[in-house]
Design an enzyme around this catalytic site. Sequence first.
Site, short mmCIF file in Angstrom:
data_model
loop_
_atom_site.label_atom_id
_atom_site.label_comp_id
_atom_site.label_asym_id
_atom_site.label_seq_id
_atom_site.Cartn_x
_atom_site.Cartn_y
_atom_site.Cartn_z
N LYS A 66 49.22 34.81 37.12
CA LYS A 66 47.89 34.26 37.40
C LYS A 66 47.96 32.86 38.01
O LYS A 66 47.11 32.48 38.82
CB LYS A 66 47.05 34.24 36.11
CG LYS A 66 46.58 35.61 35.66
CD LYS A 66 45.66 35.50 34.46
CE LYS A 66 45.03 36.83 34.10
NZ LYS A 66 46.02 37.84 33.70
N GLU A 68 41.12 27.50 31.33
CA GLU A 68 40.03 27.40 32.31
C GLU A 68 38.71 27.09 31.61
O GLU A 68 38.54 27.39 30.42
CB GLU A 68 39.88 28.71 33.08
CG GLU A 68 41.04 29.06 33.96
CD GLU A 68 40.88 30.42 34.61
OE1 GLU A 68 41.53 30.66 35.64
OE2 GLU A 68 40.11 31.25 34.11
N ARG A 115 47.00 47.69 42.22
CA ARG A 115 47.11 49.11 41.85
C ARG A 115 45.77 49.80 42.05
O ARG A 115 44.78 49.17 42.41
CB ARG A 115 47.52 49.22 40.38
CG ARG A 115 46.54 48.50 39.45
CD ARG A 115 46.79 48.76 37.99
NE ARG A 115 46.10 47.84 37.11
CZ ARG A 115 44.83 47.92 36.76
NH1 ARG A 115 44.07 48.89 37.24
NH2 ARG A 115 44.28 47.04 35.94
#
Length: 485
Positions: free
Chosen positions: A119, A204, A297
């Site tokens: 990430k 975050e 995916r």
Amino acid sequence: MERKIKKVLIANRGVSAVRVMHTCRDKKIPTTAVYSTPDRLGLHVLSSDSAVHIGEAPPIKSYLNMDAIIEAALKTGCNAVHPGWGFLSENHIFAQRVIDAGLIWIGPKPKVIKSMGDKIEAKKWAKRANVPVIPGIDNAKSYEEIINWMKEEDVSFPILVKASAGGGGKGMLKVEKTEDIQSAFTQVKSEALKSFGDDKVLVEKYIERGRHIEVQIIADEYGSICHLFERECTIQRRNQKIIEETPSPSLDDTLRQEICFTAVRFMREIGYTSAGTVEFLYDSNTKKFYFLEVNTRLQVEHGITELSTGLDIVSLMIDIAEGKKLPFNQSDIHQNRWSIECRLNAEDPKNFSPSFGRITRLQVPHGPGIRISPGAYEGASIPPFYDSMFMLLISAGADRTDAIRTMDRALSRGLRVEGVKTIAPLLLSILRHPKFISGEFSTRFIEEHMDELVSSFKERDPEDEVLKIARYVAEISALGQQKWM
């Protein structure tokens, strides 16, 4: 360069494997299934052209066993591997090993999977592509660093502490006060190492009343890249989606165009190929959206995009893996229906505890506007070792009201499952809730309305059915044989 796929091994199980098999059958491509010991009679095994036992129940001994899966592909004459979703589908090491074994990998390049799987790395790419990201610390080292960041950036609670390598709603904690930061940081770090083998943590700002919007992307090897519009995935339990729809009721046409072309720009920046999804968090208060992550995916919810656009995303993935060009441009793609998906999990709808066992009765919905992606059958067992989802119900309609009405029919009149508990009562309660119908919801919808949703359950008890039969027998005994008999 074009290369012919002759036989596909599907490195997955259940709904995911069966879905890929459906398209392979349409394309006249034989398939090989892999299975663990408890899955020996699974639907994906019965649906394939051949099947190979790869290990015992624990995923690490079966569906995560790279050596066994690649050996099964080579032994059965497969020249391609499709990973479905979950398990090894976003594992860049597995993707590279498939290619190194001389097999065709049906998915994006391993180096892209690797960079998007982190990430922190993904956020760096987003910033390079001028895609907005949520304010945060990319690699938090300590409790003190988090405190200092909040002071310097004037960030208020709540905040979100999450694993850099996480996914699927795992490895993340919402923190609402200073004294909880230390324990949350320690817990997420520990979970990250245990679940993902990487203890890097990012922090975050938590977006209150955020909405989860994702954009489906398809790209070939020749630089052609298109979006297939967005999906609304806001209705979640424990950070995992259970209801998705497209188009999103959150967006107007201007914002829809902006978010979709932002996703295309990002995927072009990283050199993406095959099918993938760019996920955003949309702040409905400020009407701003922020980059979350890329899923490298096939997504569980891809079916609603297929119903609304008329495209087969799995078929496109296979064509791209064969080196073919996309058969359309962006201007050729249109949404002509509204579509909703409900994930049917074998769980207690009141508390989400797993409900495993044998499905003693399974009645599947039929009728106009319904598509079913099955992962089990009547008489099959739901094992306790894997994800509890065993079916996807998808509805389509001319507009949102029509799609909701069709799904209501599927859940309330068409579906019957006995032997295991399912979240069907919860799904139906959500669909009938005034806030859902009006499109006023956030990722906290279930959390905020759970008591209300549970109170409206209309569960049918098998004992009630027994009493009905007993009453009927008693009536016949008393009155004798009737004319209609």
